[in-house]
Motif scaffolding. Structure first.
Motif, PDB file in Angstrom:
ATOM      1  N   ALA A 101       0.750  -0.901  -0.037  1.00 41.59           N
ATOM      2  CA  ALA A 101       0.269   0.217   0.264  1.00 41.59           C
ATOM      3  C   ALA A 101       0.853   1.527  -0.094  1.00 41.59           C
ATOM      4  CB  ALA A 101      -0.702  -0.400   1.186  1.00 41.59           C
ATOM      5  N   VAL A 102       0.347   2.280  -0.740  1.00 47.11           N
ATOM      6  CA  VAL A 102       1.338   3.305  -1.199  1.00 47.11           C
ATOM      7  C   VAL A 102       1.879   4.186   0.367  1.00 47.11           C
ATOM      8  CG1 VAL A 102       1.008   5.733  -1.346  1.00 47.11           C
ATOM      9  CG2 VAL A 102       0.220   4.432  -2.623  1.00 47.11           C
ATOM     10  N   GLU A 103       0.927   3.742   1.704  1.00 45.08           N
ATOM     11  CA  GLU A 103       0.655   4.286   3.193  1.00 45.08           C
ATOM     12  C   GLU A 103       1.732   3.911   3.262  1.00 45.08           C
ATOM     13  OE1 GLU A 103      -2.740   1.831   5.624  1.00 45.08           O
ATOM     14  OE2 GLU A 103      -2.810   3.721   3.740  1.00 45.08           O
ATOM     15  N   SER A 104       2.192   2.697   3.354  1.00 48.64           N
ATOM     16  CA  SER A 104       3.615   1.547   3.872  1.00 48.64           C
ATOM     17  C   SER A 104       4.673   1.845   3.000  1.00 48.64           C
ATOM     18  CB  SER A 104       3.045   0.289   3.851  1.00 48.64           C
ATOM     19  OG  SER A 104       2.252   0.593   4.858  1.00 48.64           O
ATOM     20  N   ILE A 105       4.908   2.732   1.846  1.00 51.60           N
ATOM     21  CA  ILE A 105       6.785   2.622   1.340  1.00 51.60           C
ATOM     22  C   ILE A 105       7.425   2.660   1.674  1.00 51.60           C
ATOM     23  CG2 ILE A 105       7.548   3.774  -1.015  1.00 51.60           C
ATOM     24  CD1 ILE A 105       5.254   4.087  -2.397  1.00 51.60           C
ATOM     25  N   ASP A 106       7.371   3.171   2.716  1.00 56.55           N
ATOM     26  CA  ASP A 106       8.958   3.864   3.564  1.00 56.55           C
ATOM     27  C   ASP A 106       8.992   3.148   5.154  1.00 56.55           C
ATOM     28  OD1 ASP A 106       6.115   4.437   5.217  1.00 56.55           O
ATOM     29  OD2 ASP A 106       7.209   5.720   6.156  1.00 56.55           O
ATOM     30  N   THR A 107       8.112   2.002   5.068  1.00 55.19           N
ATOM     31  CA  THR A 107       8.492   0.898   6.164  1.00 55.19           C
ATOM     32  C   THR A 107       9.195  -0.536   5.182  1.00 55.19           C
ATOM     33  OG1 THR A 107       6.543   0.574   6.602  1.00 55.19           O
ATOM     34  CG2 THR A 107       8.260   1.417   7.993  1.00 55.19           C
ATOM     35  N   ALA A 108       8.143  -0.589   4.196  1.00 53.48           N
ATOM     36  CA  ALA A 108       8.267  -2.208   3.788  1.00 53.48           C
ATOM     37  C   ALA A 108       9.303  -1.805   2.411  1.00 53.48           C
ATOM     38  CB  ALA A 108       6.735  -2.501   2.543  1.00 53.48           C
ATOM     39  N   VAL A 109       9.689  -0.391   1.604  1.00 55.63           N
ATOM     40  CA  VAL A 109      10.275  -1.127   0.431  1.00 55.63           C
ATOM     41  C   VAL A 109      11.416  -1.449   0.580  1.00 55.63           C
ATOM     42  CG1 VAL A 109      11.571  -0.463  -1.215  1.00 55.63           C
ATOM     43  CG2 VAL A 109       9.221   0.197  -1.065  1.00 55.63           C
ATOM     44  N   PRO A 110      12.430  -0.419   2.479  1.00 52.86           N
ATOM     45  CA  PRO A 110      13.614  -1.121   3.118  1.00 52.86           C
ATOM     46  C   PRO A 110      14.023  -1.969   3.879  1.00 52.86           C
ATOM     47  CG  PRO A 110      12.814   1.272   3.418  1.00 52.86           C
ATOM     48  CD  PRO A 110      11.649   0.526   3.530  1.00 52.86           C
ATOM     49  N   MET A 111      12.644  -3.281   4.034  1.00 51.31           N
ATOM     50  CA  MET A 111      12.833  -3.893   4.660  1.00 51.31           C
ATOM     51  C   MET A 111      12.997  -5.122   3.581  1.00 51.31           C
ATOM     52  SD  MET A 111       9.226  -4.276   7.229  1.00 51.31           S
ATOM     53  CE  MET A 111       8.841  -3.380   8.815  1.00 51.31           C
ATOM     54  N   ILE A 112      12.511  -5.022   2.777  1.00 46.85           N
ATOM     55  CA  ILE A 112      12.475  -5.666   1.021  1.00 46.85           C
ATOM     56  C   ILE A 112      13.458  -5.820   0.722  1.00 46.85           C
ATOM     57  CG2 ILE A 112      11.005  -6.531  -1.310  1.00 46.85           C
ATOM     58  CD1 ILE A 112       8.552  -5.035  -0.712  1.00 46.85           C
ATOM     59  N   VAL A 113      14.559  -4.563   0.376  1.00 42.43           N
ATOM     60  CA  VAL A 113      15.556  -4.185  -0.236  1.00 42.43           C
ATOM     61  C   VAL A 113      16.431  -4.856   0.795  1.00 42.43           C
ATOM     62  CG1 VAL A 113      17.599  -3.094  -0.727  1.00 42.43           C
ATOM     63  CG2 VAL A 113      15.231  -2.665  -1.553  1.00 42.43           C
ATOM     64  N   GLU A 114      16.326  -4.481   1.762  1.00 44.62           N
ATOM     65  CA  GLU A 114      17.279  -5.831   3.046  1.00 44.62           C
ATOM     66  C   GLU A 114      17.471  -6.320   3.089  1.00 44.62           C
ATOM     67  OE1 GLU A 114      16.362  -3.304   6.396  1.00 44.62           O
ATOM     68  OE2 GLU A 114      17.157  -1.063   5.580  1.00 44.62           O
ATOM     69  N   GLU A 115      16.107  -7.686   3.083  1.00 46.12           N
ATOM     70  CA  GLU A 115      16.226  -8.668   3.305  1.00 46.12           C
ATOM     71  C   GLU A 115      17.193  -9.743   2.022  1.00 46.12           C
ATOM     72  OE1 GLU A 115      15.642 -11.931   5.266  1.00 46.12           O
ATOM     73  OE2 GLU A 115      14.729 -10.385   5.865  1.00 46.12           O
ATOM     74  N   ILE A 116      15.826  -8.983   0.902  1.00 46.02           N
ATOM     75  CA  ILE A 116      17.027  -9.242  -0.235  1.00 46.02           C
ATOM     76  C   ILE A 116      18.274  -9.293  -0.466  1.00 46.02           C
ATOM     77  CG2 ILE A 116      17.145  -8.894  -3.298  1.00 46.02           C
ATOM     78  CD1 ILE A 116      14.493  -8.413  -2.842  1.00 46.02           C
ATOM     79  N   LEU A 117      19.331  -8.074  -0.122  1.00 44.78           N
ATOM     80  CA  LEU A 117      20.416  -8.249  -0.143  1.00 44.78           C
ATOM     81  C   LEU A 117      21.193  -8.971   0.868  1.00 44.78           C
ATOM     82  CD1 LEU A 117      20.890  -4.335   0.090  1.00 44.78           C
ATOM     83  CD2 LEU A 117      21.559  -6.303  -1.313  1.00 44.78           C
ATOM     84  N   LYS A 118      20.243  -9.343   2.478  1.00 43.85           N
ATOM     85  CA  LYS A 118      20.780 -10.532   3.267  1.00 43.85           C
ATOM     86  C   LYS A 118      21.037 -12.494   2.802  1.00 43.85           C
ATOM     87  CE  LYS A 118      18.623 -11.159   7.040  1.00 43.85           C
ATOM     88  NZ  LYS A 118      17.905 -10.926   8.004  1.00 43.85           N
ATOM     89  N   ASN A 119      20.032 -12.456   1.590  1.00 40.72           N
ATOM     90  CA  ASN A 119      19.729 -12.934   1.014  1.00 40.72           C
ATOM     91  C   ASN A 119      20.043 -14.197  -0.176  1.00 40.72           C
ATOM     92  OD1 ASN A 119      17.599 -14.753   3.089  1.00 40.72           O
ATOM     93  ND2 ASN A 119      16.988 -12.997   2.985  1.00 40.72           N
ATOM     94  N   ARG A 120      20.769 -12.799  -0.686  1.00 42.64           N
ATOM     95  CA  ARG A 120      21.497 -12.918  -1.647  1.00 42.64           C
ATOM     96  C   ARG A 120      22.638 -14.104  -2.275  1.00 42.64           C
ATOM     97  NH1 ARG A 120      25.163  -7.991  -4.353  1.00 42.64           N
ATOM     98  NH2 ARG A 120      25.850  -7.689  -2.268  1.00 42.64           N
TER      99      ARG A 120
END
Length: 121
Positions: A101-120
């Protein structure tokens, strides 16, 4: 370099959050949901992040049609907040496209990116 394509609403905000969270380890390209999903399917991008008012409708509907439901997931619906453990599970399952949801971009996107970087690997 992990390549993200971005679709849906507030694309520039998503791009900024991806770049802030991933630094020089990521590339973020503003696109459309259709073109972004085609890039992932062709191996020209690694992940898609999209946003809409609900978090699941317009953020992912076209992408689901191209990449398949099993490769996509909503991480934060309207009125909800993303959960780190859920995003961790989705990344480990191999999801390629994430909607929020637009209202969660500021929290969801960093979580997604950090998790992807952690698991690559």
């Amino acid at each position: 370099m992990i390549r993200f394509v971005i679709g849906g609403l507030e694309k520039n905000q998503i791009k900024q959050e991806i770049e802030k969270a991933g630094g020089d380890q990521v590339e973020a390209v503003v696109s459309t949901d259709f073109e972004g999903a085609k890039k992932i399917k062709a191996g020209e991008a690694d992940y898609y992040i999209g946003a809409c008012n609900s978090g699941g409708g317009a953020a992912l509907s076209v992408v689901i049609g191209i990449l398949g439901y099993s490769n996509c997931s909503t991480v934060a619906k309207a009125g909800g907040r993303p959960k780190q453990e859920t995003i961790e599970k989705l990344v480990k399952e191999g999801k390629l496209a994430f909607g929020t949801a637009v209202e969660s971009i500021d929290t969801a996107v960093p979580m997604i990116v950090e998790e992807i970087l952690k698991n690559r690997g």
